[in-house]
Scaffold this motif. Structure first.
Motif, PDB file in Angstrom:
ATOM      1  N   LEU A  59       0.702  -1.192  -0.217  1.00  0.00           N
ATOM      2  CA  LEU A  59      -0.229  -0.246   0.290  1.00  0.00           C
ATOM      3  C   LEU A  59       0.592   1.019   0.533  1.00  0.00           C
ATOM      4  N   GLN A  60       2.021   1.206   0.644  1.00  0.00           N
ATOM      5  CA  GLN A  60       2.888   2.563   1.181  1.00  0.00           C
ATOM      6  C   GLN A  60       3.618   2.390  -1.122  1.00  0.00           C
ATOM      7  N   LYS A  61       3.818   1.869  -1.187  1.00  0.00           N
ATOM      8  CA  LYS A  61       4.429   1.998  -2.239  1.00  0.00           C
ATOM      9  C   LYS A  61       3.174   1.843  -3.454  1.00  0.00           C
ATOM     10  N   GLU A  62       2.181   1.774  -3.271  1.00  0.00           N
ATOM     11  CA  GLU A  62       1.322   1.693  -4.245  1.00  0.00           C
ATOM     12  C   GLU A  62       0.363   3.404  -4.709  1.00  0.00           C
ATOM     13  N   MET A  63       0.218   3.627  -2.973  1.00  0.00           N
ATOM     14  CA  MET A  63      -0.103   5.126  -3.168  1.00  0.00           C
ATOM     15  C   MET A  63       1.052   5.792  -2.368  1.00  0.00           C
ATOM     16  N   ASN A  64       1.728   6.026  -2.906  1.00  0.00           N
ATOM     17  CA  ASN A  64       3.299   6.693  -2.644  1.00  0.00           C
ATOM     18  C   ASN A  64       3.005   7.603  -1.356  1.00  0.00           C
ATOM     19  N   MET A  65       2.647   6.005  -0.424  1.00  0.00           N
ATOM     20  CA  MET A  65       2.116   7.109   1.355  1.00  0.00           C
ATOM     21  C   MET A  65       3.644   7.656   2.223  1.00  0.00           C
ATOM     22  N   THR A  66       2.801   8.229   2.473  1.00  0.00           N
ATOM     23  CA  THR A  66       3.702   9.204   3.852  1.00  0.00           C
ATOM     24  C   THR A  66       3.618   8.119   4.799  1.00  0.00           C
ATOM     25  N   LEU A  67       4.619   7.937   6.055  1.00  0.00           N
ATOM     26  CA  LEU A  67       4.498   7.085   6.524  1.00  0.00           C
ATOM     27  C   LEU A  67       5.580   7.276   7.964  1.00  0.00           C
ATOM     28  N   VAL A  68       4.893   7.594   9.093  1.00  0.00           N
ATOM     29  CA  VAL A  68       6.055   6.978  10.152  1.00  0.00           C
ATOM     30  C   VAL A  68       5.466   5.866  10.978  1.00  0.00           C
ATOM     31  N   PHE A  69       6.203   5.052  11.269  1.00  0.00           N
ATOM     32  CA  PHE A  69       5.993   4.012  12.168  1.00  0.00           C
ATOM     33  C   PHE A  69       6.554   3.779  13.200  1.00  0.00           C
ATOM     34  N   VAL A  70       6.611   3.659  14.384  1.00  0.00           N
ATOM     35  CA  VAL A  70       7.355   3.260  15.332  1.00  0.00           C
ATOM     36  C   VAL A  70       7.393   1.210  15.288  1.00  0.00           C
ATOM     37  N   THR A  71       8.436   1.326  15.859  1.00  0.00           N
ATOM     38  CA  THR A  71       8.996  -0.391  16.507  1.00  0.00           C
ATOM     39  C   THR A  71       9.948  -1.011  16.772  1.00  0.00           C
ATOM     40  N   HIS A  72      10.463  -1.884  17.444  1.00  0.00           N
ATOM     41  CA  HIS A  72      11.416  -2.166  18.235  1.00  0.00           C
ATOM     42  C   HIS A  72      11.896  -3.175  17.630  1.00  0.00           C
ATOM     43  N   SER A  73      11.483  -3.699  16.346  1.00  0.00           N
ATOM     44  CA  SER A  73      12.331  -5.249  15.575  1.00  0.00           C
ATOM     45  C   SER A  73      12.871  -4.383  14.716  1.00  0.00           C
ATOM     46  N   ILE A  74      14.169  -4.274  14.804  1.00  0.00           N
ATOM     47  CA  ILE A  74      14.758  -3.987  13.893  1.00  0.00           C
ATOM     48  C   ILE A  74      14.789  -4.254  12.214  1.00  0.00           C
ATOM     49  N   GLU A  75      14.358  -5.450  12.592  1.00  0.00           N
ATOM     50  CA  GLU A  75      13.916  -6.735  11.139  1.00  0.00           C
ATOM     51  C   GLU A  75      12.884  -5.773  10.234  1.00  0.00           C
ATOM     52  N   GLU A  76      11.883  -5.479  11.320  1.00  0.00           N
ATOM     53  CA  GLU A  76      10.286  -5.063  10.204  1.00  0.00           C
ATOM     54  C   GLU A  76      10.906  -3.196  10.387  1.00  0.00           C
ATOM     55  N   ALA A  77      11.751  -2.610  11.065  1.00  0.00           N
ATOM     56  CA  ALA A  77      12.344  -1.821  10.421  1.00  0.00           C
ATOM     57  C   ALA A  77      13.581  -1.422   8.791  1.00  0.00           C
ATOM     58  N   VAL A  78      14.138  -2.846   8.911  1.00  0.00           N
ATOM     59  CA  VAL A  78      14.695  -2.695   7.746  1.00  0.00           C
ATOM     60  C   VAL A  78      13.545  -3.052   6.533  1.00  0.00           C
ATOM     61  N   TYR A  79      12.626  -4.142   6.687  1.00  0.00           N
ATOM     62  CA  TYR A  79      11.904  -4.781   5.689  1.00  0.00           C
ATOM     63  C   TYR A  79      10.932  -3.118   5.359  1.00  0.00           C
ATOM     64  N   LEU A  80      10.061  -2.329   5.846  1.00  0.00           N
ATOM     65  CA  LEU A  80       9.236  -1.129   5.760  1.00  0.00           C
ATOM     66  C   LEU A  80       9.877  -0.118   5.459  1.00  0.00           C
ATOM     67  N   GLY A  81      10.791   0.494   6.310  1.00  0.00           N
ATOM     68  CA  GLY A  81      11.803   1.737   5.720  1.00  0.00           C
ATOM     69  C   GLY A  81      12.461   2.038   4.864  1.00  0.00           C
ATOM     70  N   GLY A  82      11.913   3.361   3.985  1.00  0.00           N
ATOM     71  CA  GLY A  82      13.236   3.454   3.476  1.00  0.00           C
ATOM     72  C   GLY A  82      14.524   4.657   4.270  1.00  0.00           C
ATOM     73  N   ARG A  83      14.629   5.090   5.240  1.00  0.00           N
ATOM     74  CA  ARG A  83      15.079   5.356   5.514  1.00  0.00           C
ATOM     75  C   ARG A  83      14.390   4.945   7.843  1.00  0.00           C
ATOM     76  N   ILE A  84      15.288   4.728   8.845  1.00  0.00           N
ATOM     77  CA  ILE A  84      16.106   4.552   9.831  1.00  0.00           C
ATOM     78  C   ILE A  84      16.349   5.504  11.285  1.00  0.00           C
ATOM     79  N   GLY A  85      15.325   5.792  11.938  1.00  0.00           N
ATOM     80  CA  GLY A  85      15.962   6.940  12.506  1.00  0.00           C
ATOM     81  C   GLY A  85      16.091   6.559  14.195  1.00  0.00           C
ATOM     82  N   LEU A  86      17.553   6.089  14.514  1.00  0.00           N
ATOM     83  CA  LEU A  86      17.489   5.148  15.805  1.00  0.00           C
ATOM     84  C   LEU A  86      17.655   5.926  16.947  1.00  0.00           C
ATOM     85  N   MET A  87      17.092   5.368  17.844  1.00  0.00           N
ATOM     86  CA  MET A  87      16.784   6.444  19.132  1.00  0.00           C
ATOM     87  C   MET A  87      17.760   5.676  20.098  1.00  0.00           C
ATOM     88  N   THR A  88      18.041   6.435  20.955  1.00  0.00           N
ATOM     89  CA  THR A  88      18.452   6.531  22.502  1.00  0.00           C
ATOM     90  C   THR A  88      17.660   6.234  23.576  1.00  0.00           C
TER      91      THR A  88
END
Length: 268
Positions: A201-230
């Motif tokens: 959906l994100q690709k087909e709709m050109n959706m602007t998405l901000v997504f919170v997760t604690h899973s690195i694998e999920e972040a890498v699969y979904l994200g174009g950029r990843i902000g890593l918080m301390t």
């Protein structure tokens, strides 16, 4: 670390300039606390999210990523700094940002799936000429739930309820979709299915998405950029991800491992 990954991991860690034109969302020197005398949860954070980008916030529990997302939605006041949508400051919730939560009880239990989505469209105050019901039907079709449109939340599985919540967000046609660990409480197979659905959906709709997760694998699969918080509520870095949509390539696994190392080092 390979030279390719060194380039990926050398993205600027603070304010990131939009690639072209004005950012859809800009955060400038944002600090957040739960009260005037409370300690800071998020500390002087700045970043941009561009139109059509999937931007992931990742970090350990308690680092402030969900608090930051609530501020983007207008649910949590900033202590200092600014949030800008298309260059204009915003402090309040609005239909230009729709949020999907982790918990399954975000739907109205006395309304069917279709009625839940249609209700959100009506409340958004949209002036779109398409009827709220048609927009709701279209959104349910996007998440492959047309056959369940007349079912109540109690008749739906957890994964189906999350699909309805996503459809509700999409039907409003917001500028930005915000998601707070929406798949965290699901079983592994359902989670993988919804990740793939969201990426489509994100690709087909050109959706602007901000997504919170604690899973690195999920972040890498979904994200174009990843902000890593301390744990201190700052950004350790913002990293460009060349492996969006990939799961098991050696390069993807190496990149995920490097992010995990940085996450662990930021908490040391």
């Amino acid at each position: 670390m390979s030279p390719r990954h060194e380039r990926l991991l050398d993205a600027p860690p603070a304010a990131v300039v939009a690639r072209s034109g004005q950012a859809a969302l800009a955060v400038r020197n944002a600090s957040i606390a739960y009260g005037p005398k409370s300690p800071v949860i998020v500390d002087n954070v700045s970043f941009d999210v561009n139109q059509g980008e999937a931007f992931i916030l990742i970090g350990r529990s308690g680092c402030g990523k969900s608090t930051l997302l609530r501020s983007l939605a207008g649910f949590q006041e900033l202590r200092s700094g600014d949030i800008l949508l298309d260059g204009k400051k915003t402090k309040s919730p609005g239909p230009d940002r729709m949020m999907v939560f982790q918990n399954f009880d975000q739907l109205l239990p006395w309304r069917t799936a279709l009625q839940n989505v249609e209700f959100a469209v009506k409340k958004s105050g949209s002036k779109d000429t398409t009827s709220p019901r048609q927009r709701a039907l279209d959104a349910l079709e996007m998440v492959h739930l047309s056959a369940a449109s007349d079912k109540f939340p109690s008749q739906l599985s957890g994964g189906m309820q999350q699909r309805v919540a996503i459809a509700r967000a999409l039907a409003v046609r917001p500028r930005i979709v915000l998601m707070d660990e929406p798949f965290g409480a699901l079983d592994a197979m359902t989670r993988a299915s919804l990740q793939a659905e969201l990426l489509r959906l994100q690709k087909e709709m050109n959706m602007t998405l901000v997504f919170v997760t604690h899973s690195i694998e999920e972040a890498v699969y979904l994200g174009g950029r990843i902000g890593l918080m301390t744990p201190q509520g700052t950004f350790e870095g913002i990293y460009t991800n060349a492996f969006q949509g990939q799961l098991d390539s050696p390069e993807c696994a190496e990149f995920a491992g490097e992010l995990r190392t940085k996450l662990e080092m930021s908490a040391a």
